[in-house]
Design an enzyme around this catalytic site. Structure first.
Site, short mmCIF file in Angstrom:
data_model
loop_
_atom_site.label_atom_id
_atom_site.label_comp_id
_atom_site.label_asym_id
_atom_site.label_seq_id
_atom_site.Cartn_x
_atom_site.Cartn_y
_atom_site.Cartn_z
N LYS A 49 0.85 -1.19 0.00
CA LYS A 49 0.00 0.00 0.00
C LYS A 49 0.89 1.24 0.00
O LYS A 49 1.97 1.26 0.59
CB LYS A 49 -0.90 -0.04 1.24
CG LYS A 49 -1.96 1.05 1.30
CD LYS A 49 -2.84 0.83 2.53
CE LYS A 49 -3.91 1.90 2.68
NZ LYS A 49 -4.74 1.67 3.90
N SER A 79 -9.53 1.51 3.12
CA SER A 79 -8.76 2.36 2.23
C SER A 79 -7.65 1.60 1.49
O SER A 79 -6.98 2.18 0.64
CB SER A 79 -8.13 3.51 3.04
OG SER A 79 -7.16 2.99 3.98
N SER A 94 -10.00 -0.99 6.99
CA SER A 94 -9.29 -0.70 5.74
C SER A 94 -8.57 -1.89 5.13
O SER A 94 -8.11 -1.82 4.00
CB SER A 94 -8.31 0.45 5.95
OG SER A 94 -9.00 1.65 6.19
#
Length: 494
Positions: A84, A166, A190
């Site tokens: 990420k 996210s 997330s």
């Protein structure tokens, strides 16, 4: 040759790729090239990957050489992994949290997680798109959107199905076979949300199990990195490579911390036999018919596999009024500390400067505004406010003593069972406790959700436990996965 390679890599797990490499049927370099070609072809539609590692091929080539000369380091040797975009890598890739304000930022060193994965022999393939600032920027921002990378789409229904946030890019990329596995981060949902929505496995560990050093934060009391994979076994392999003790992370000083370097030893196809699974019916009330049917099928399957179903389980916290003060106060302090030590290309060094940059570049930086950033910036950044301290105390008291721990102790449970990332999962996030989601089915119908997406599509089955119960959660999730076999690859969008 390409057809054979496709067969070896598409939907392949870590163990099968490792076996093919050991047998000389595949190289890490060929594997990396296969994923890079796929990213080039499919990513323009999905926007799941922000950038690829310009050194990935040469790193893979060196690891292939090392395998021949010295042998493999372990199960991750030569395996391509995405990170990420809020996880630092001290190389030629950027770390930006999806923000154009950090689009040129090069971290000064690897994060603890990146360093551990490299040491295990993984090839860091690139950086995955994410909801900008981990969705702590604007109350109206769509999940999966970043000013740097655009809107990540769900490969099962690009532009129609919810992608989750996210760690949206990590979820979409793993589902679409743009990498073998990925690392996401979670504050509240997330990892679990995009894993559930993209039909993959996601594990959010106990706070303190995995170091947060070198990860752009939201909140020190809830943030954790964790694996996002296509199988439970792969998640267990990845997590085991990420648990080294880091003295610089205060959360890892917990006297009760229990870490393992090999979670695959806990995988048991009979793991639900005799397990006590709690059904928190209060948190199923908002489910539409299609999703309610999926969780009921999951409950029935657990029972068929020998689990003792405790139904319903109630918790004193069910009607608690939660606030977001912990995130609001901790974000400013954490972000300012991170930016103060950021590397070259970081043209902002405080939350104040970030807000100013966004205002000066409204056309590119503020599609959805920044009311949450401004709200957080109203705090002192010292974590001394009485409101913050009381909110943190209440989070732990309510989510732990009146929530998960209460239910587990009162009913002698091994875990609680939820659908995907529904409301109840916020309890585990506030408690700092682990959760794992596995593919549970596909809702053929749904209701219109925020942002115009529908609730139809892949749905995860999520097991939640108490602190450091990862071994139990892996055992339960693996048994469920092996019996249900709900994972199915999406059709390529192009």
């Amino acid at each position: 040759m390409k057809r054979i390679t496709d067969e070896k890599i598409f939907e392949a797990d870590i163990s099968s790729l490792q076996a093919a490499m050991e047998a000389g049927e595949l190289t890490s370099e060929a594997c990396v090239r296969w994923y890079l070609e796929r990213i080039e072809r499919i990513n323009p539609t999905l926007r799941a990957v922000l950038e690829v590692n310009p050194d990935a091929i040469s790193i893979a080539r060196e690891l292939d050489k090392e395998r021949v000369e010295l042998g493999a380091r372990g199960p991750l040797h030569g395996i391509p992994i995405l990170l990420k975009d809020n996880i630092d890598t001290g190389d030629r890739m950027h770390t930006s949290a999806g923000s154009v304000a950090l689009a040129e930022h090069f971290a000064p060193a690897d994060s603890a997680v990146a360093g551990q994965l490299r040491a295990a022999g993984a090839v860091i393939l690139g950086k995955a798109n994410m909801t900008e600032w981990a969705n702590f920027m604007s109350g109206s921002m769509w999940a999966g959107y970043s000013s740097r990378g655009g809107l990540t789409l769900n490969p099962y229904g690009p532009g129609e199905l919810f992608v989750g946030g996210s760690s949206s890019g990590s979820g979409s990329a793993v589902a679409a076979n743009l990498c073998t596995a990925a690392i996401g981060t979670e504050t509240s949902g997330s990892i679990i949300s995009p894993s559930s929505q993209n039909g993959i496995v996601g594990m959010k560990p106990t706070i303190g199990l995995v170091s947060r050093r070198g990860i752009i934060p939201i909140t020190q009391s809830q943030d954790s990195a964790g694996p996002m994979t296509r199988t439970v076994r792969d998640a267990a392999i990845l997590l085991g490579a990420m648990t080294a003790l880091d003295p610089t992370d205060e959360a890892m000083h917990d006297a009760g911390r229990t870490a393992h370097t090999d979670y695959t030893s806990f995988l048991d196809a009979q793991g639900l036999q005799g397990a006590r699974i709690g059904i928190p019916r209060h948190y199923y009330q908002g489910l539409d018919e299609a999703r309610a049917e999926i969780i009921e099928r999951a409950i029935a399957l657990c029972a068929e596999l020998g689990a003792v179903i405790v139904d319903p389980v109630t918790m004193p916290c069910e009607n608690a009024r939660w606030d977001w003060d912990v995130m609001r106060y901790e974000f400013k302090k954490g972000l300012n500390d991170y930016l103060a030590a950021a590397g070259n290309g970081a043209y902002i060094r405080t939350l104040d400067e970030l807000i100013e940059y966004n205002e000066a570049h409204r056309d590119t930086a503020l599609k959805y505004g920044q009311n949450v950033l401004i709200w957080s910036n109203e705090t002192s950044g010292t974590l001394t406010e009485p409101e913050y301290l009381e909110s943190l105390r209440l989070n732990h008291e309510t989510a732990r003593n009146q929530g998960i721990d209460h239910a587990i102790k009162a009913h002698k449970l091994d875990a609680l069972l939820f659908l995907g990332n529904e409301e109840g999962l916020d309890i585990s996030a506030r408690a700092g406790y682990p959760a794992i989601t596995v593919p549970g089915g596909y809702a053929e119908t749904g209701i219109i959700a925020e942002g115009g997406y529908t609730t139809k599509g892949p749905q995860g089955i999520t097991f939640v436990g108490t602190a450091y119960s990862e071994p139990t959660l892996f055992k339960l999730a693996y048994a469920y996965e092996q019996a249900s076999k709900c994972r199915r690859a999406p059709v390529d969008p192009v």
